[in-house]
Design an enzyme around this catalytic site. Structure first.
Site, mmCIF file in Angstrom:
data_model
loop_
_atom_site.group_PDB
_atom_site.id
_atom_site.type_symbol
_atom_site.label_atom_id
_atom_site.label_comp_id
_atom_site.label_asym_id
_atom_site.label_seq_id
_atom_site.Cartn_x
_atom_site.Cartn_y
_atom_site.Cartn_z
ATOM 1 N N HIS A 18 0.841 -1.211 0.000
ATOM 2 C CA HIS A 18 0.000 0.000 0.000
ATOM 3 C C HIS A 18 0.876 1.261 0.000
ATOM 4 O O HIS A 18 0.610 2.213 -0.734
ATOM 5 C CB HIS A 18 -0.896 0.033 1.243
ATOM 6 C CG HIS A 18 -1.923 -1.052 1.324
ATOM 7 N ND1 HIS A 18 -2.048 -1.876 2.416
ATOM 8 C CD2 HIS A 18 -2.889 -1.454 0.457
ATOM 9 C CE1 HIS A 18 -3.034 -2.720 2.227
ATOM 10 N NE2 HIS A 18 -3.570 -2.490 1.035
ATOM 11 N N LYS A 42 -15.829 -8.435 4.528
ATOM 12 C CA LYS A 42 -14.700 -8.881 5.349
ATOM 13 C C LYS A 42 -14.948 -8.609 6.837
ATOM 14 O O LYS A 42 -15.663 -7.667 7.181
ATOM 15 C CB LYS A 42 -13.411 -8.147 4.927
ATOM 16 C CG LYS A 42 -12.976 -8.428 3.493
ATOM 17 C CD LYS A 42 -11.757 -7.595 3.134
ATOM 18 C CE LYS A 42 -11.310 -7.820 1.699
ATOM 19 N NZ LYS A 42 -10.257 -6.870 1.296
ATOM 20 N N ARG A 91 -2.389 -6.421 -8.222
ATOM 21 C CA ARG A 91 -1.191 -7.219 -7.955
ATOM 22 C C ARG A 91 -1.059 -8.380 -8.931
ATOM 23 O O ARG A 91 0.021 -8.737 -9.361
ATOM 24 C CB ARG A 91 -1.228 -7.780 -6.532
ATOM 25 C CG ARG A 91 -0.953 -6.762 -5.469
ATOM 26 C CD ARG A 91 -1.320 -7.302 -4.128
ATOM 27 N NE ARG A 91 -2.714 -7.755 -4.125
ATOM 28 C CZ ARG A 91 -3.399 -8.068 -3.056
ATOM 29 N NH1 ARG A 91 -2.844 -8.026 -1.879
ATOM 30 N NH2 ARG A 91 -4.664 -8.449 -3.147
ATOM 31 N N SER A 129 -2.751 -7.917 2.975
ATOM 32 C CA SER A 129 -3.091 -7.738 4.391
ATOM 33 C C SER A 129 -3.522 -9.061 5.007
ATOM 34 O O SER A 129 -3.199 -9.355 6.161
ATOM 35 C CB SER A 129 -4.221 -6.710 4.528
ATOM 36 O OG SER A 129 -3.806 -5.458 4.062
#
Ligand code: PNS
Length: 161
Positions: A18, A42, A91, A129
């Site tokens: 990030h 989440k 990514r 994360s």
């Protein structure tokens, strides 16, 4: 005209990946608003306020970056912040489907808001994360993946971290 971009996400917690994108985006925006919220899909480890504080600690004194928590729709927050761009990192190909759908939906909701996909540096591409949380939970070393303040915060959540 001041170019303001929103870098939105859960940041649970912020990673070196990030941070890399935030610094890269300063190459083409005047101000970056890092917008922290809870993704309804989440279950967060850190509260929104904890996540925002960790981002501030990781970003340091960069005057062009502002960290804000928000709830509700991202497009509404972006409008209120005066942003014309949403920045998202890509990514891997596996990120693409979800990101593409979200970008088109945000365009449907707010046609003038552009989503910019950014490619992180190769040495941070594998960081997420969720993996950081998992490694910390089982006592692994995350010091190369996140800012020291995040390492400390993870120790607070997981004594083995
Ligand atoms: O880091 P994440 O969890 O992938 O970020 C996803 C996030 C927070 C950017 C997304 O869930 C979001 O924009 N939430 C705010 C609510 C919203 O606008 N939902 C509609 C998206 S098309």
């Amino acid at each position: 005209m001041t170019r303001i971009a929103i870098y939105a996400g859960s940041f649970d917690p912020i990673t070196r990946g990030h941070e890399d994108l935030m610094l890269r985006s300063l190459g083409f925006v005047d101000r970056l608003v890092v917008a922290v919220t809870t993704n309804l899909a989440k279950q967060p480890l850190f509260s929104v306020d904890e996540r925002a504080a960790l981002i501030r600690a990781a970003v340091g004194n960069e005057a062009r970056i502002e960290v804000r928590a928000f709830s509700g729709l991202l497009v509404d927050f972006a409008r209120e912040a005066g942003a014309t761009m949403i920045i998202r990192g890509l990514r891997a190909v596996s990120d693409f489907e979800y990101e593409y759908q979200m970008a088109l939906m945000n365009r449907h909701l707010s046609p003038s808001l552009e989503t910019i996909f950014m490619v992180p540096s190769l040495d941070t591409t594998y960081i997420s994360s969720s993996l950081v949380r998992e490694i910390a939970r089982f006592g692994g070393d995350v010091s190369g993946l996140v800012h020291p303040a995040v390492v400390e915060a993870l120790r607070g959540k997981y004594p083995r971290a």
